[in-house]
Design a protein around this motif. Structure first.
Motif, PDB file in Angstrom:
ATOM      1  N   TYR A 110       0.816  -1.213   0.000  1.00  0.00           N
ATOM      2  CA  TYR A 110       0.000   0.000   0.000  1.00  0.00           C
ATOM      3  C   TYR A 110       0.851   1.265   0.000  1.00  0.00           C
ATOM      4  CZ  TYR A 110      -3.800  -3.216   0.904  1.00  0.00           C
ATOM      5  OH  TYR A 110      -4.697  -4.252   0.787  1.00  0.00           O
ATOM      6  N   PHE A 111       2.174   1.124  -0.212  1.00  0.00           N
ATOM      7  CA  PHE A 111       3.022   2.301  -0.362  1.00  0.00           C
ATOM      8  C   PHE A 111       2.906   2.788  -1.800  1.00  0.00           C
ATOM      9  CE2 PHE A 111       5.866   0.132   2.965  1.00  0.00           C
ATOM     10  CZ  PHE A 111       5.235   0.787   4.010  1.00  0.00           C
ATOM     11  N   PRO A 112       2.443   4.009  -2.045  1.00  0.00           N
ATOM     12  CA  PRO A 112       2.302   4.499  -3.421  1.00  0.00           C
ATOM     13  C   PRO A 112       3.646   4.547  -4.148  1.00  0.00           C
ATOM     14  CG  PRO A 112       1.143   5.919  -1.869  1.00  0.00           C
ATOM     15  CD  PRO A 112       1.990   4.985  -1.053  1.00  0.00           C
ATOM     16  N   SER A 113       3.607   4.233  -5.423  1.00  0.00           N
ATOM     17  CA  SER A 113       4.830   4.205  -6.229  1.00  0.00           C
ATOM     18  C   SER A 113       5.501   5.570  -6.271  1.00  0.00           C
ATOM     19  CB  SER A 113       4.490   3.743  -7.647  1.00  0.00           C
ATOM     20  OG  SER A 113       5.617   3.791  -8.476  1.00  0.00           O
ATOM     21  N   ASP A 282      12.835  -3.497  -5.008  1.00  0.00           N
ATOM     22  CA  ASP A 282      12.099  -4.302  -5.991  1.00  0.00           C
ATOM     23  C   ASP A 282      11.738  -3.464  -7.216  1.00  0.00           C
ATOM     24  OD1 ASP A 282      12.258  -6.557  -4.457  1.00  0.00           O
ATOM     25  OD2 ASP A 282      10.169  -6.557  -3.801  1.00  0.00           O
ATOM     26  N   LYS A 283      11.444  -2.178  -7.005  1.00  0.00           N
ATOM     27  CA  LYS A 283      11.122  -1.307  -8.138  1.00  0.00           C
ATOM     28  C   LYS A 283      12.360  -1.006  -8.981  1.00  0.00           C
ATOM     29  CE  LYS A 283       7.025   0.959  -6.265  1.00  0.00           C
ATOM     30  NZ  LYS A 283       6.147   0.218  -7.176  1.00  0.00           N
ATOM     31  N   LEU A 284      13.523  -0.953  -8.342  1.00  0.00           N
ATOM     32  CA  LEU A 284      14.766  -0.697  -9.084  1.00  0.00           C
ATOM     33  C   LEU A 284      15.292  -1.940  -9.791  1.00  0.00           C
ATOM     34  CD1 LEU A 284      16.765   1.510  -6.527  1.00  0.00           C
ATOM     35  CD2 LEU A 284      15.707   2.277  -8.660  1.00  0.00           C
ATOM     36  N   GLY A 386       1.851  13.395 -14.856  1.00  0.00           N
ATOM     37  CA  GLY A 386       0.767  14.251 -14.372  1.00  0.00           C
ATOM     38  C   GLY A 386       0.966  14.664 -12.920  1.00  0.00           C
ATOM     39  N   TRP A 387       0.170  15.651 -12.507  1.00  0.00           N
ATOM     40  CA  TRP A 387       0.351  16.239 -11.177  1.00  0.00           C
ATOM     41  C   TRP A 387       0.022  15.268 -10.054  1.00  0.00           C
ATOM     42  CZ3 TRP A 387       3.214  20.287 -10.621  1.00  0.00           C
ATOM     43  CH2 TRP A 387       3.314  21.211 -11.660  1.00  0.00           C
ATOM     44  N   ASP A 388      -0.926  14.345 -10.280  1.00  0.00           N
ATOM     45  CA  ASP A 388      -1.295  13.428  -9.197  1.00  0.00           C
ATOM     46  C   ASP A 388      -0.172  12.454  -8.872  1.00  0.00           C
ATOM     47  OD1 ASP A 388      -1.624  12.162 -11.641  1.00  0.00           O
ATOM     48  OD2 ASP A 388      -3.228  10.860 -10.913  1.00  0.00           O
ATOM     49  N   GLN A 389       0.789  12.290  -9.796  1.00  0.00           N
ATOM     50  CA  GLN A 389       1.981  11.490  -9.528  1.00  0.00           C
ATOM     51  C   GLN A 389       3.179  12.364  -9.167  1.00  0.00           C
ATOM     52  OE1 GLN A 389       2.419   7.972  -9.550  1.00  0.00           O
ATOM     53  NE2 GLN A 389       0.186   8.110  -9.451  1.00  0.00           N
ATOM     54  N   PHE A 390       3.311  13.502  -9.867  1.00  0.00           N
ATOM     55  CA  PHE A 390       4.502  14.327  -9.668  1.00  0.00           C
ATOM     56  C   PHE A 390       4.502  15.040  -8.324  1.00  0.00           C
ATOM     57  CE2 PHE A 390       6.914  18.329 -10.251  1.00  0.00           C
ATOM     58  CZ  PHE A 390       8.159  17.768 -10.505  1.00  0.00           C
ATOM     59  N   LEU A 391       3.363  15.568  -7.899  1.00  0.00           N
ATOM     60  CA  LEU A 391       3.340  16.306  -6.629  1.00  0.00           C
ATOM     61  C   LEU A 391       3.690  15.434  -5.421  1.00  0.00           C
ATOM     62  CD1 LEU A 391       0.457  18.937  -6.768  1.00  0.00           C
ATOM     63  CD2 LEU A 391       2.906  19.330  -6.498  1.00  0.00           C
ATOM     64  N   PRO A 392       3.083  14.239  -5.259  1.00  0.00           N
ATOM     65  CA  PRO A 392       3.524  13.377  -4.152  1.00  0.00           C
ATOM     66  C   PRO A 392       5.005  13.024  -4.245  1.00  0.00           C
ATOM     67  CG  PRO A 392       1.441  12.588  -5.027  1.00  0.00           C
ATOM     68  CD  PRO A 392       1.929  13.654  -5.962  1.00  0.00           C
ATOM     69  N   PHE A 393       5.489  12.832  -5.471  1.00  0.00           N
ATOM     70  CA  PHE A 393       6.900  12.494  -5.699  1.00  0.00           C
ATOM     71  C   PHE A 393       7.809  13.626  -5.236  1.00  0.00           C
ATOM     72  CE2 PHE A 393      10.435  13.274  -8.684  1.00  0.00           C
ATOM     73  CZ  PHE A 393      11.230  12.155  -8.434  1.00  0.00           C
ATOM     74  N   ILE A 394       7.571  14.839  -5.740  1.00  0.00           N
ATOM     75  CA  ILE A 394       8.484  15.948  -5.448  1.00  0.00           C
ATOM     76  C   ILE A 394       8.349  16.410  -4.001  1.00  0.00           C
ATOM     77  CG2 ILE A 394       6.980  17.869  -6.122  1.00  0.00           C
ATOM     78  CD1 ILE A 394      10.717  17.465  -7.008  1.00  0.00           C
ATOM     79  N   ILE A 395       7.147  16.324  -3.435  1.00  0.00           N
ATOM     80  CA  ILE A 395       6.972  16.697  -2.028  1.00  0.00           C
ATOM     81  C   ILE A 395       7.671  15.694  -1.123  1.00  0.00           C
ATOM     82  CG2 ILE A 395       5.249  16.882  -0.172  1.00  0.00           C
ATOM     83  CD1 ILE A 395       3.412  18.243  -2.238  1.00  0.00           C
TER      84      ILE A 395
END
Length: 517
Positions: A110-113, A282-284, A386-395
């Motif tokens: 349940y950890f978001p990518s 695992d993602k890497l 998109g922002w729904d992926q980029f914002l959690p990533f950059i924050i």
């Protein structure tokens, strides 16, 4: 076990590189934790040999974790002795075993990518920033510190600024030569040659650093690096000296309630850090292996039990060593086991040689690892999603950079959950509005799963329906409707009678009578 020796030509060199990185990190984390330096080395050995052997991960490496330093430091102080703290480590390991058996590892799914990728990039940036002072010979901050605010009152950026005032020219030369060797070793054309595949660039970097510093000693003594500028694991004492340094837990402290509080804290934090690291590695992994997380919790539990019994610190799967393992070409868990064997061998038989390694050489290795984790291409790719992926990533990146790993992950998770809720809020159903001579018709087709997360959006959609309207609520594709959503529909049906709204239910099956009554 059958796969352990499948790729020794890549795994053994990778294990050597991980060993070179792990050695100062084990010492630095023990120092920051207020524990004996030897305890950090013990943890690294057990994390490599025991956890490496028991783990289901091919690439993760376990050892003392920077994220636990504050907890460990405070626990040793509050419990009154290191021996009492070791009891908590043993109990934490038992709790992790229990977590594994009750299948708590499912949490990792349940950890978001976007948050995981943000964590990797943040660790990469922090590695680069934190190693700059070591690269120029200002070694006031301990190896392995990943927090923004440091114990010495400085922070990541002020430490860099200060390092530029107190640099050592000898360290800078060693760093530049080391970095040049690593970049040369990374050339694709050289990787086809057997020598460059078998001999890791990290080993050449370390040997070159030792040689250059020896030349300083003989010809340019003003450049010579010693004391805080080189690795220091104490004097060589042999096998008997190794066992003499082992500290045993004080089990009389089992009657102290504080011991159990510390154990629960360590077990939860260490398990979360481990699951985050496993998910990230695992993602890497180019082979996209999926690590059995419950088995990993059991392996960590066994490791912490043994570590606590013989004087070690609590351990986790750690991202810095794991990513270095991956980038060095590891294929199986032999590399993790081998790095643990090398730690033991170095302490017992080669301490005098290890004490010659300049920290500037190790800084070059870690900076290259950091760059691989935080490539610009990853930021571009996340932005394109998109922002729904980029914002959690950059924050997540910024939060980890300016706080620490766990706080940053927590902030990133909150932002990611906000977008998850927002998406669920917007798309729990399909809404069709048609004008018709007999009156407005509105068709609401519910999705397959309508949960409490969808309650708000459905409530607003029904609230905005005008009077004198025909409404069809279609649940023919719905497998489950949450009780909260049923209440929303019931309340709408009840209020519709007073607004001349005709409500028709379709495909509701067994739910229809309940909703109409």
């Amino acid at each position: 076990m059958n796969d352990l020796f499948k790729s020794p030509k890549t795994d053994l060199p990778a294990g050597l590189v991980v060993f070179l990185i792990a050695l100062p990190l084990c010492l630095g984390i023990a120092l920051a934790s207020g524990a004996p330096l030897f305890s950090g080395l013990i943890t690294g050995i057990i994390g490599g040999v025991v956890v490496g052997f028991l783990s289901g991960s091919k690439l993760s490496v376990s050892g003392p974790a920077a994220g636990l330093t504050i907890i460990v430091f405070g626990a040793i102080e509050s419990l009154g002795s290191f021996e009492a703290f070791l009891v908590s480590v043993v109990l934490a390991g038992i709790l992790q075993l229990i977590f594994g058996y009750i299948r708590a590892g499912i949490v990792s799914h349940y950890f978001p990518s976007s948050v995981i990728k943000g964590m990797l990039s943040a660790i990469g940036i922090i590695l680069i920033l934190k190693q700059i002072p070591h690269a120029v010979g200002y070694d006031a901050d301990y190896e392995g510190d990943l927090g923004f605010f440091q114990a010495d009152g400085e922070n990541t950026f002020t430490e860099i600024a200060k390092s530029l005032e107190y640099f050592e020219l000898g360290a800078i030369i060693i760093f530049i030569v080391s970095l040049a060797i690593l970049l040369f070793w990374e050339r694709p054309s050289l990787k086809e040659k057997t020598f460059f595949r078998i001999i890791p660039g990290g080993l050449i970097v370390v040997l070159a650093g030792i040689l250059i510093n020896a030349l300083y000693d003989n010809f340019l003594p003003q450049f010579f690096l010693k004391d805080s500028h080189v690795v220091s694991i104490g004097e060589q004492s042999g096998l008997s000296g190794f066992f003499d340094q082992i500290v045993l837990p004080d089990f009389s402290q089992l009657s102290n309630p504080q011991v159990y509080i510390v154990a629960i804290t360590i077990a939860i934090v260490a398990s979360i850090e481990t699951l985050l690291c496993i998910e990230a590695i695992d993602k890497l992994d180019p082979h996209k292996s999926v690590t059995p997380t419950n088995r990993e919790l059991k392996a960590q539990g066994v490791g912490n039990i043994i570590s606590g019994l013989i004087g070690g610190l609590p351990m986790t799967s750690v991202i810095v060593r794991s990513s270095a393992n991956l980038s060095s070409g590891a294929q199986t868990k032999l590399s993790a086991v081998f790095h643990g064997v090398l730690l033991f061998t170095a302490i017992v038989f080669a301490a005098n040689l290890i004490n010659l390694i300049p920290l500037a050489s190790l800084a070059a290795i870690l900076i290259v690892v950091g760059y691989k984790l935080a490539k610009i291409s990853l930021f571009k790719r996340m932005y394109s999603l998109g922002w729904d992926q980029f914002l959690p990533f950059i924050i997540t990146v910024l939060a980890i950079l300016f706080t620490d790993l766990l706080r940053g992950i927590g902030i990133g998770m909150v932002v990611s959950i906000f977008f998850i809720l927002k998406n669920n809020y917007q798309f729990p159903f399909n809404y069709e509005h048609n004008d018709h001579p007999e009156g407005n018709k509105i068709l609401i087709k519910l999705s397959e799963e309508v949960t409490f997360l969808n309650k708000g959006s459905l409530l607003l959609a029904l609230r905005d329906i005008g009077d004198n309207t025909n409404v069809i609520i279609d649940g023919s594709k719905t497998k489950n409707i949450d009780h909260d959503v049923k209440e929303v529909i019931q309340n709408f049906i009840a209020s519709a009678k007073h607004r001349n709204i005709n409500v028709k239910l379709e495909g509701m099956g067994e739910w229809e009578n309940h909703l109409l009554n």
